[in-house]
Design an enzyme around this catalytic site. Structure first.
Site, PDB file in Angstrom:
ATOM      1  N   ILE A  44      34.377  56.034  48.209  1.00 33.42           N
ATOM      2  CA  ILE A  44      33.385  55.067  47.742  1.00 33.42           C
ATOM      3  C   ILE A  44      33.085  53.997  48.786  1.00 33.42           C
ATOM      4  CG2 ILE A  44      32.816  53.303  46.033  1.00 33.42           C
ATOM      5  CD1 ILE A  44      34.571  54.784  44.029  1.00 33.42           C
ATOM      6  N   GLY A  47      36.893  48.264  52.009  1.00 34.45           N
ATOM      7  CA  GLY A  47      36.769  46.806  51.924  1.00 34.45           C
ATOM      8  C   GLY A  47      37.796  46.131  52.796  1.00 34.45           C
ATOM      9  N   THR A  48      38.005  44.883  52.513  1.00 31.25           N
ATOM     10  CA  THR A  48      38.910  44.077  53.306  1.00 31.25           C
ATOM     11  C   THR A  48      40.332  44.626  53.266  1.00 31.25           C
ATOM     12  OG1 THR A  48      37.614  42.278  52.423  1.00 31.25           O
ATOM     13  CG2 THR A  48      39.483  41.688  53.795  1.00 31.25           C
ATOM     14  N   TYR A  49      40.718  45.063  52.081  1.00 29.50           N
ATOM     15  CA  TYR A  49      42.121  45.402  51.935  1.00 29.50           C
ATOM     16  C   TYR A  49      42.412  46.884  51.919  1.00 29.50           C
ATOM     17  CZ  TYR A  49      42.570  40.525  51.266  1.00 29.50           C
ATOM     18  OH  TYR A  49      42.533  39.181  51.483  1.00 29.50           O
ATOM     19  N   GLY A  50      41.356  47.678  51.917  1.00 26.17           N
ATOM     20  CA  GLY A  50      41.653  49.088  51.905  1.00 26.17           C
ATOM     21  C   GLY A  50      40.446  49.930  51.594  1.00 26.17           C
ATOM     22  N   ASP A 171      37.240  34.568  43.426  1.00 21.94           N
ATOM     23  CA  ASP A 171      36.319  35.287  44.310  1.00 21.94           C
ATOM     24  C   ASP A 171      35.235  35.980  43.494  1.00 21.94           C
ATOM     25  OD1 ASP A 171      35.223  36.133  46.699  1.00 21.94           O
ATOM     26  OD2 ASP A 171      36.602  37.810  46.959  1.00 21.94           O
TER      27      ASP A 171
END
Ligand code: ATP
Ligand code: MG
Lengths: 406, 307
Positions: A44, A47-50, A171
């Site tokens: 998909i 992002g920042t973390y994975g 956030d």
């Protein structure tokens, strides 16, 4: 036995060397492989973390779809050695494991494999960024008031639940608000969320910057250290406006961090806010002079509050809608409406009343979340650049992430 | 969750059956007796507490780390794992969850220091970080832990409890983490038990002590591992009207039996504590970790089977 021990006390002790090999083997052998439980349908987004994948359960009776968020293996340098799970992953796991609400994205389970954490979430076909993007096509129309109101009510409902449980999201922005194919809002991405009831620890502690700049509350922009759940409400106010107009209401430019010690003053973002809401005054916000960046306010030009006249030009005509928006965009965090109060706002008593299926009766068919075939074995580990295949419109929001993690 | 203990994972998954905990101790109890095992565990709780003090953690961080440690050992034996690695990892994880993240290297450094005369601490960053995965799994990823401190503060306010009594009750709560009560009872019950100890039990002791002139418990002898309460009990009982408190507890809409069970468990800790000497721990550990072949013949057939 006691006596024997007494004698031995004098000696130098060497315990038999402890290795945990046996323990680890035992645990490793009973751990189920992700591939044995889920079929990965596609990739998909990263992002920042994975990286996030779409998956389906292998269990016959389970027809539900899932989104598996695989956290980047936490490694130092190129060698894949463990350096510990990030604060953000810890928060997200800890909180999602406790939270159960219709409007909060549900965590099915957490799996460990490949030196990484995998969080298995219920799948949401859409998110507000994608939906806003879809509507922004020149040939398309604004969202119906029913849809906007339903999104807003459900978003508030989810956030009211978070707040009642002393969780601040911190956030909230369109990309993090997921929507299922049935039009149900699911607040997602709790990576920055945290509990705020422990009075001994300053919330400021550690992470200096929270909330993507366009949705960041004025008290944060003015350097407040005592921020509260009111920052989430400000963000919801911004999202409400954006659902109506399809454009971010305060589209400022972020001042970049120059050195790690000082947080830059976000003059441009504040100016965007003042342009619409007017300058904050002591009447509107009695404790404004206690904000660390207060002295900087002298340099702004004087502008009036034009929110109401601006709202008149927007496609939603309800005056109560404007009242609610103004109440969420209140400068003084103490005066700002709470999520619970907002749910009871007269705006929601008016027709069209919000519904559980935000898409009900709408002619629009949203495109499905795009997935790609790359990396179906979830093996990609290199720091692939961020790819968001979803919105067809170009949107620079995707690359703007002022998150600084603890 | 945070607002509601009853829907939290702590309540729904981590209030345990005593049998399960007993089951996990079986293997260890083949090597040492229950008092010794308790003392070994106490020693590790002490290590966690010491490191917490050195790194200036809030009490809650220490408490969370200890709960993780205990939860881990409801599924594993001490013998088959290395409690020092478990303890270090529990501290590391608790710091993150309680929002006071520490660099893993700091914790390793402190562990080395604390374990200097008990085999040292031979793990590096990657080993602790690797173990964090196992720990998370053992904890079933349920990381938010409720503690009785908040409940105590709230009740104390309600009761208009004197500061000194609140302080003493607070210390009893600290001590309660050396027992397993946090695995079996809800935090507010433990808070009530702490109050019960200082208001009812100690008040009685106070009267008794006054009659026979003796102090109660083990006199506070400098070590931070000492039970804080027993040393102070003799003068703390004074401010509380014992009879009123008995009535207050009777009027509560809670299971008083359970409060008494917790009370007994905490008080029995104090009696074990009385003859706990830190210097004995290495020998105890050695007994616990004794090699198979040094053990009784009973083990032999199994050993052969393994070769
Ligand atoms: N439950 C879900 N169902 C469908 N898609 C999801 C789900 N959760 C996340 N996604 C997709 O993955 C993206 C990244 O997820 P998330 O926001 O949780 O991670 P992140 O690492 O914080 O990413 P970002 O930096 O983009 O915020 C989301 O914007 C969304 O497109
Ligand atoms: Mg996100």
């Amino acid at each position: 036995m006691e006596e024997q021990e007494e004698e031995e006390v004098q000696e130098h002790f060497d315990l038999p060397p402890m290795n945990m090999t046996e323990y680890k083997q035992k645990r490793d052998s009973c751990r189920q492989k992700i591939a044995s439980k889920y079929d990965i349908l596609g990739f998909i987004s990263s992002g920042t973390y994975g990286r996030v994948y779409k998956a389906k359960s292998k269990i016959k009776d389970d027809n539900k779809e899932y989104a598996i968020k695989k956290f980047k293996p936490d490694k130092e340098g190129e060698a894949a050695t463990y350096i510990g799970i990030s604060q953000s992953a810890c928060r997200e796991i800890a909180l999602c494991r406790e939270l159960h609400h219709e409007n909060i994205v549900g965590l099915e389970e957490v799996l460990l494999e490949d030196k990484s954490i995998h969080m298995v979430f219920e799948y949401a076909e859409h998110d507000l960024l994608q939906i806003i993007g879809f509507h922004s096509h020149p040939e398309r129309k604004f969202m119906s008031e029913y849809t906007v109101k339903s999104f807003l009510w459900q978003l508030l409902n989810g956030v009211a639940y978070l707040h009642a449980n002393w969780v601040m999201h911190r956030d909230l922005k369109p990309a993090n608000i997921l929507v299922t194919a049935n039009g149900v809002v699911k607040v997602g991405d709790l990576g920055l969320a945290r509990l705020f009831y422990k009075p001994l620890q300053p919330l400021f502690n550690g992470d200096k910057v929270v909330v993507t700049i366009w949705y960041r509350a004025p008290e944060l922009l003015l350097g407040s250290r005592h921020y509260t759940k009111a920052i989430d409400i400000w963000a919801i106010g911004c999202i409400f406006a954006e659902l109506i107009t399809l454009r971010p209401i305060f589209k400022g430019e972020e001042a970049k961090v120059e050195n790690k010690k000082t947080v830059p003053f976000q003059k441009n973002q504040l100016q965007k806010i003042f342009d619409i809401l007017g300058n904050p005054t002591k009447e509107r916000w009695p404790t404004i002079d206690q904000q660390p960046e207060y002295p900087n306010l002298a340099s702004f030009r004087q502008t009036p509050n034009v929110l109401r006249s601006l709202y008149q030009q927007w496609p939603i005509k309800s005056e109560q809608g404007c009242n609610l928006l103004a109440a969420m965009l209140e400068y003084d965090p103490l005066k700002r409406i709470t999520a619970e109060e907002a749910l009871n706002h007269p705006y929601f008593q008016e027709d069209p009343k919000p519904g559980l299926d935000s898409f009900a009766g709408q002619p629009v068919e949203f495109p499905l979340r795009r997935i790609t075939n790359e990396d179906k074995d979830m093996r990609a580990t290199a720091n692939v650049q961020k790819t968001h295949p979803v919105p067809a419109v170009k949107d620079d929001r995707l690359t703007k992430r002022p998150r600084v993690d603890a | 969750m945070a607002a509601n203990f009853w829907t939290s994972s702590h309540c729904t998954h981590w209030i345990l059956d005593r049998r399960r905990v007993a089951e996990a101790m079986k293997e260890d109890l083949e090597y040492v007796n229950i008092d010794t095992l308790t003392k070994i565990k106490m020693w590790y709780y002490g290590i966690i507490g010491k490191i917490g003090k050195r790194l200036q953690f809030r009490q809650q961080v220490v408490a969370t780390a200890i709960v993780y440690f205990k939860r881990f050992y409801t599924k594993n034996s001490m013998r088959s794992t290395d409690p020092s690695l478990v303890a270090a990892t529990c501290i590391y994880l608790a710091c993150k969850i309680e929002e006071c993240p520490q660099h893993i290297k700091h914790i390793i450094q402190e562990m080395k220091h604390a374990l200097a005369n008990l085999g040292g601490f031979d793990y590096d960053t990657s080993k602790v970080a690797e173990f964090e995965f196992y720990l998370l799994e053992e904890l079933e990823f349920y990381l938010i832990v409720y503690h009785p401190y908040r409940d105590l503060t709230l009740i104390a306010k309600d009761l208009k409890l004197e500061e000194s009594n609140l302080q003493t009750a607070w210390f009893v709560l600290n001590d309660s983490y050396r027992t397993d009560v946090c695995l079996f009872y809800a935090p507010h019950m433990i808070a009530l038990a702490a109050l019960y100890i200082i208001c009812v039990v100690h008040a009685e002791q106070y009267n008794d002590n006054n009659n026979n002139g003796g102090g109660s418990g083990r006199a506070g002898g400098g070590s931070q591992n000492n039970p804080t309460t027993s040393s102070s009990s003799s003068n703390e009982g004074q401010g509380i009207n014992n009879r009123n408190m008995v009535q207050w507890f009777a009027d509560l809409n809670v299971d008083i039996e359970e409060i008494i069970e917790i009370t007994q468990e905490i008080l029995s800790l104090y009696s074990i504590w009385k003859d706990y000497e830190e210097e004995q721990v290495p020998a105890m550990m050695q007994a616990l970790k004794m090699e198979f072949d040094e053990n009784y013949e009973l083990m032999d057939p199994q050993l052969e089977g393994m070769q």
